[in-house]
Enzyme design. Structure first.
Site, PDB file in Angstrom:
ATOM      1  N   TYR A 124       9.447 -41.534  20.805  1.00 48.41           N
ATOM      2  CA  TYR A 124       8.413 -40.906  19.992  1.00 48.41           C
ATOM      3  C   TYR A 124       6.999 -41.289  20.422  1.00 48.41           C
ATOM      4  O   TYR A 124       6.040 -40.680  19.975  1.00 48.41           O
ATOM      5  CB  TYR A 124       8.610 -41.272  18.521  1.00 48.41           C
ATOM      6  CG  TYR A 124       9.878 -40.699  17.950  1.00 48.41           C
ATOM      7  CD1 TYR A 124       9.960 -39.347  17.625  1.00 48.41           C
ATOM      8  CD2 TYR A 124      11.014 -41.487  17.785  1.00 48.41           C
ATOM      9  CE1 TYR A 124      11.130 -38.812  17.135  1.00 48.41           C
ATOM     10  CE2 TYR A 124      12.185 -40.953  17.293  1.00 48.41           C
ATOM     11  CZ  TYR A 124      12.235 -39.615  16.975  1.00 48.41           C
ATOM     12  OH  TYR A 124      13.401 -39.078  16.501  1.00 48.41           O
TER      13      TYR A 124
ATOM     14  N   ARG B 233      19.561 -38.621   8.749  1.00 47.30           N
ATOM     15  CA  ARG B 233      20.365 -37.791   9.636  1.00 47.30           C
ATOM     16  C   ARG B 233      21.107 -36.762   8.785  1.00 47.30           C
ATOM     17  O   ARG B 233      21.355 -36.971   7.599  1.00 47.30           O
ATOM     18  CB  ARG B 233      21.375 -38.645  10.400  1.00 47.30           C
ATOM     19  CG  ARG B 233      20.763 -39.697  11.316  1.00 47.30           C
ATOM     20  CD  ARG B 233      21.860 -40.508  11.983  1.00 47.30           C
ATOM     21  NE  ARG B 233      21.323 -41.487  12.927  1.00 47.30           N
ATOM     22  CZ  ARG B 233      21.048 -42.756  12.635  1.00 47.30           C
ATOM     23  NH1 ARG B 233      21.266 -43.197  11.391  1.00 47.30           N
ATOM     24  NH2 ARG B 233      20.569 -43.580  13.541  1.00 47.30           N
TER      25      ARG B 233
ATOM     26  N   HIS C 195      17.937 -32.047  12.580  1.00 51.84           N
ATOM     27  CA  HIS C 195      17.539 -33.167  13.432  1.00 51.84           C
ATOM     28  C   HIS C 195      16.074 -33.058  13.845  1.00 51.84           C
ATOM     29  O   HIS C 195      15.386 -34.073  14.000  1.00 51.84           O
ATOM     30  CB  HIS C 195      18.438 -33.223  14.671  1.00 51.84           C
ATOM     31  CG  HIS C 195      18.548 -34.599  15.253  1.00 51.84           C
ATOM     32  ND1 HIS C 195      19.112 -35.659  14.574  1.00 51.84           N
ATOM     33  CD2 HIS C 195      18.161 -35.094  16.458  1.00 51.84           C
ATOM     34  CE1 HIS C 195      19.078 -36.740  15.331  1.00 51.84           C
ATOM     35  NE2 HIS C 195      18.498 -36.432  16.472  1.00 51.84           N
TER      36      HIS C 195
ATOM     37  N   LYS D 186      24.825 -45.006  11.069  1.00 50.81           N
ATOM     38  CA  LYS D 186      25.672 -45.107  12.251  1.00 50.81           C
ATOM     39  C   LYS D 186      26.247 -46.507  12.383  1.00 50.81           C
ATOM     40  O   LYS D 186      25.578 -47.502  12.093  1.00 50.81           O
ATOM     41  CB  LYS D 186      24.866 -44.760  13.511  1.00 50.81           C
ATOM     42  CG  LYS D 186      24.611 -43.279  13.702  1.00 50.81           C
ATOM     43  CD  LYS D 186      24.009 -43.019  15.075  1.00 50.81           C
ATOM     44  CE  LYS D 186      23.890 -41.528  15.344  1.00 50.81           C
ATOM     45  NZ  LYS D 186      23.359 -41.246  16.690  1.00 50.81           N
TER      46      LYS D 186
ATOM     47  N   HIS E 142      17.662 -47.130  14.022  1.00 50.07           N
ATOM     48  CA  HIS E 142      18.007 -47.260  15.433  1.00 50.07           C
ATOM     49  C   HIS E 142      18.400 -48.697  15.758  1.00 50.07           C
ATOM     50  O   HIS E 142      17.666 -49.632  15.439  1.00 50.07           O
ATOM     51  CB  HIS E 142      16.815 -46.868  16.317  1.00 50.07           C
ATOM     52  CG  HIS E 142      16.519 -45.409  16.331  1.00 50.07           C
ATOM     53  ND1 HIS E 142      15.306 -44.886  16.727  1.00 50.07           N
ATOM     54  CD2 HIS E 142      17.295 -44.338  15.999  1.00 50.07           C
ATOM     55  CE1 HIS E 142      15.340 -43.572  16.642  1.00 50.07           C
ATOM     56  NE2 HIS E 142      16.531 -43.208  16.195  1.00 50.07           N
TER      57      HIS E 142
ATOM     58  N   ARG F  46      14.028 -34.548  11.183  1.00 51.24           N
ATOM     59  CA  ARG F  46      14.034 -36.017  11.307  1.00 51.24           C
ATOM     60  C   ARG F  46      13.054 -36.449  12.400  1.00 51.24           C
ATOM     61  O   ARG F  46      12.321 -37.436  12.239  1.00 51.24           O
ATOM     62  CB  ARG F  46      15.448 -36.483  11.618  1.00 51.24           C
ATOM     63  CG  ARG F  46      15.599 -37.971  11.934  1.00 51.24           C
ATOM     64  CD  ARG F  46      17.086 -38.302  12.040  1.00 51.24           C
ATOM     65  NE  ARG F  46      17.360 -39.455  12.871  1.00 51.24           N
ATOM     66  CZ  ARG F  46      17.391 -40.712  12.432  1.00 51.24           C
ATOM     67  NH1 ARG F  46      17.121 -40.973  11.163  1.00 51.24           N
ATOM     68  NH2 ARG F  46      17.682 -41.704  13.263  1.00 51.24           N
TER      69      ARG F  46
END
Length: 309
Positions: free
Chosen positions: A275, A151, A240, A175, A266, A243
């Protein structure tokens, strides 16, 4: 927190959305309006609001068009997620809100050719006898965005010693404060070695700028400028999007969804499943070539049916 504090954090949040997500101008304007209105409607303001206060706010949106209500809830969710990541608040109060039904937007896609043009341009620049520091830095940044799927926030805040020449991976604090292992290509480590010549040994950051590290906004600008230089519409690209390209092209190459989830960091595989839309051709080919029925010729089956009749 005061109303002024709310406004300042909204500004920071929108800067992040532009730099890391490549949010469109209209989206940013709508989010600003939605968040400012929410801050005014909540007695304690945005940052201090709890789940109950947000439920009361959402109840006021019942007469709005479904698309407007979904956008306002999206603005709240993204804003509070940003505050948690920035350690401004410990808990996301918007988690209590019912999630509106709706499909996730499909990510912007870069082709293999698009990515190849970006790298070819930078490779040509650093092939000079005395390449510019900015070009070496940007090449390494692209390697980590597209080659490792970082990220934008993770990239710009990498510490000085994040990449070791004898270690084919990095440990990233992503995150929610969660660590994950990120693979590094031999090429990325080679370029990192070249970049090390430009970074002071006492620097705190891998990409220093002034007293801190380079900003997400500056990274966003550099990627756009590079795209324009190779004839790619700058509106199609952002950190982004690179990514996204990392994930998309890995999936096309045969990576499974669970591995992709781990690489992207994630928490929920539902986020990774966005995706799968780009892999439809490979999935169709897989069924046509690998399914047991694929071994049967339609003409042969018709001929056999005719003989049996």
């Amino acid at each position: 927190m005061t109303r002024a504090d709310d406004r300042a954090l909204i500004d920071r949040f929108l800067e992040m959305m532009m730099a890391e997500r490549g949010a469109a101008r209209n989206t940013l304007l709508a989010y600003r309006t939605d968040l400012n209105q929410a801050a005014d409607a909540l007695p304690q303001g945005l940052v201090a609001a709890d789940g109950g206060a947000l439920q009361g706010l959402v109840a006021q949106w019942q007469d709005l068009a479904a698309s407007s209500a979904m956008r306002k809830m999206s603005a709240l969710r993204h804003f509070y997620r940003f505050l948690v990541e920035e350690r401004m608040i410990a808990h996301d109060p918007s988690e209590i809100l019912a999630r509106p039904c709706g499909r996730r937007p499909l990510p912007k896609i870069l082709s293999h050719d698009d990515v190849g043009r970006l790298f070819a341009e930078l490779d040509a620049r650093i092939a000079a006898d005395h390449p510019a520091m900015a070009d070496v830095r940007l090449l390494l940044m692209l390697e980590l965005l597209y080659g490792s799927g970082l990220r934008a926030t993770e990239l710009v805040s990498l510490p000085r010693n994040a990449i070791a020449p004898d270690r084919p991976f990095m440990i990233i604090r992503g995150k929610g404060g969660k660590d994950r292992l990120v693979p590094l290509s031999d090429r990325a480590r080679l370029i990192a070695g070249r970049w090390a010549d430009f970074v002071s040994d006492d620097a705190l950051w891998l990409f220093p700028s002034g007293k801190s590290h380079i900003s997400r906004i500056r990274l966003y600008q550099m990627v756009k400028q590079l795209a324009a230089a190779v004839g790619i519409d700058p509106q199609r690209i952002s950190p982004h999007v690179l990514r996204h390209a990392f994930a998309t092209h890995l999936l096309e190459g045969g990576a499974d969804l669970r591995a992709l989830q781990t690489l992207l960091g994630h928490a929920d595989i539902a986020t990774t499943e966005i995706y799968t839309h780009v892999d439809s051709k490979r999935l169709v080919d897989l069924v046509n070539k690998r399914h047991p029925l694929a071994r049967h010729s339609l003409k042969r089956d018709v001929d056999e049916g005719a003989r049996d009749a």
